[in-house]
Enzyme design. Sequence first.
Site, PDB file in Angstrom:
ATOM      1  N   HIS A  36       1.155  -1.383   0.344  1.00  0.00           N
ATOM      2  CA  HIS A  36      -0.057  -0.070   0.072  1.00  0.00           C
ATOM      3  C   HIS A  36       1.143   1.021   0.072  1.00  0.00           C
ATOM      4  CE1 HIS A  36      -3.179   2.690   2.603  1.00  0.00           C
ATOM      5  NE2 HIS A  36      -3.187   2.332   1.357  1.00  0.00           N
ATOM      6  N   ALA A  50       5.720   3.070   2.667  1.00  0.00           N
ATOM      7  CA  ALA A  50       4.657   2.090   1.681  1.00  0.00           C
ATOM      8  C   ALA A  50       4.415   1.053   3.420  1.00  0.00           C
ATOM      9  CB  ALA A  50       5.429   0.803   1.108  1.00  0.00           C
ATOM     10  N   GLU A  51       2.544   0.267   3.169  1.00  0.00           N
ATOM     11  CA  GLU A  51       2.784  -0.639   4.042  1.00  0.00           C
ATOM     12  C   GLU A  51       2.902  -1.272   3.330  1.00  0.00           C
ATOM     13  OE1 GLU A  51      -0.807   0.780   7.214  1.00  0.00           O
ATOM     14  OE2 GLU A  51      -1.441   1.045   5.468  1.00  0.00           O
ATOM     15  N   VAL A  52       2.994  -3.055   4.214  1.00  0.00           N
ATOM     16  CA  VAL A  52       3.717  -4.246   3.093  1.00  0.00           C
ATOM     17  C   VAL A  52       2.288  -4.978   4.522  1.00  0.00           C
ATOM     18  CG1 VAL A  52       5.180  -5.851   2.793  1.00  0.00           C
ATOM     19  CG2 VAL A  52       6.029  -3.955   2.481  1.00  0.00           C
TER      20      VAL A  52
END
Length: 710
Positions: free
Chosen positions: A445, A456-458
């Site tokens: 994301h 960034a979201e993983v």
Amino acid sequence: MQDHVFQLTMRPDNVGVITIDVPGEKMNTLRKAFAEEIRAVVAAARQNRELVGLVLISGKADNFIAGADISMIAECKTAAEAEALAKQGQEVMAEIAALPFPVVAAIHGACLGGGLELALACDARICSLDEKTRLGLPEVQLGLLPGSGGTQRLPQLIGVEQALPLILSGKSLRARQALWLGVVDDAVPHAILLETAVARVHKGKQPARLLSRRARIIQGSVARPLLFMLAKRQADKKSHGNYPAVDQILSVVRTGLEQGSQAGHLAEARAFGLLAMTPESAALRSLFFASTALKKAAAAEGEPRPLRRIGVLGGGLMGGGIASVTALKAGLPVRIKDIQLSGINHALQYSWALLTKKVTRRQMKPAERQQQLARISGGTDYQGFRQCDVVIEAVFEDLALKQQMVAEIEQHCQPCTIFASNTSSLPIGDIAAQAQRPENIIGLHYFSPVDKMPLAEVIPHKGTSAETVATTLQLAQRQGKTAVVVADRPGFYVNRILAPYINEALRCLLEGEPVAHIDRALIRQGFPVGPLQLLDEVGIDVGSKISPLLEQAYGSRFAAPQAAVDTILADGRQGRKNRKGFYDYGKRHFLPGARKADKSLYALLAITPQARQSEQQIAERCLMMMLNEAARCLDENVIRSARDGDIAAVFGIGFPPFLGGPFRYMDQYGSSAIVQKLTALMQQYGDRFAPCEALLKQAEQDGRFYTVGQ
């Protein structure tokens, strides 16, 4: 392994070369213990009676000195100890500056903080023209000021008018910028850096360069008050009084200008000591350490696969941004697929515009722009996707469509190809539900605009393999992102804590609080933009889709004032993208800082705008909703640690960095005080403010999210 950081080599032409190389470290950083060593090396050089001069150069491949090791500050228990640390650095720099022969710094790569202060103490500075070369004094970003003479030497070198913006912002300069400003004396290809520096030494000691007549007039006694007043006004626009380093920098630079270098250095060391003890600096330094630790932790996730080629599905705003950071920052070839060629063109134009800015600013040549843009290609079919190691999906938020994308990638790509969805709200497990190889499916994301937002979201689902997680983290890091692993729960982390914050701002609006009053309240709290402007930037239509999903998952505390949202959307207001939202995007108001609220919105919502609540009251309402939800997320293991939650909030939504993040702030504020504030707000506004169990437990036990010393 070598034992020393500073190695002296004498050349046949009697120029001494001091190579700086911290053993076992990727980056050179200055430490307290190095002071005596550099003194000893310089003394050894002086024993050679034929010595012509010295060149300081790095033994690292891509950095000169990246700054001082800031862990030294954490070891200081009092302002006096931190002041003594600064004085030691000043003394070393003063000894180098006082040497009777020329000393030249040969700079390649990062030359920041203490590294630039060392270079400023030299007689001349030569830097490489390499893209990696950066010069700057970023201490203000840690709530500090340059403590080894930087506040005095940089203004003396380039003038106060040019130096103040650099010191106050912490901005780093590229080679040509540094040359134009006069920070360096020459900028040359890396291959001839050392020889150019040696040639400079052979020219002997040169007289100090005189400032221009304009610079002397501007910082003269008549114009000086106006210069500092304007500098403070400009700095306050960004800091809103939340960063004490700003006022200290202005005071210290002015002291040196008016009372002389000696007084300026004493003021600098004293201010450094005071700032090192402030909670703002402690919070900012904690973010620095947390970010560094997060990058190291990524290596423990598993062995990543090689990255050779990346695919992107969708050429819209997000797809174009993702393709850009992949090609321009990660340096990887990108293949884009869109249902229309116009989407491909849009994505190419996105990168072209970013590269053209660099060309216009003379940061790259037109030929380099063409070379970088050539990494991006695209089409309306899957030609070229067979070789992709990772495919990033950036299509509409529709579950069936995303599942279709998974099926098509599994058909057209290799069995090991990773499918990373840029969804902002849909569960990754649902996207992977029909996959043949669910272990390859993961969420990645990004935040808009992709080229600017650092987070960034993983998001792995239950079936995601460790190899997929490790590879995705590696890709995000190469794209220049700080990547945080979060659980596959509705809203993930950032949107989950953001939704109640924005919903509360909307409720304030419906109560009659003016748009600008609401946003100004949070900006003065330290957020880069207010919640309503943020919703305009994200897209009102996009934001409206998140709250219903969260309400369905977590209950009524996520309920948005839906009637008002529906009315706004029915009027065609989507935000900045269609120039119609909470703000007026007409030509007169489109310039930064000149934007005004769209007054027609008040009539649409049948409200009479009037500021009834103070900015503090509005800020507390919005912020407490965010803090309460952040505590829930940690309690439910949506995030792995308070550290991850702080980094994600600061880098993802601009939570005030000087507060250190939601959890660092709650520790400082005190859990009991947070619970009391939430309870008071609950009694006034309703159950959505009810303090969560995790906070109640913390308050009862007088607990903290961070252990002492973290």
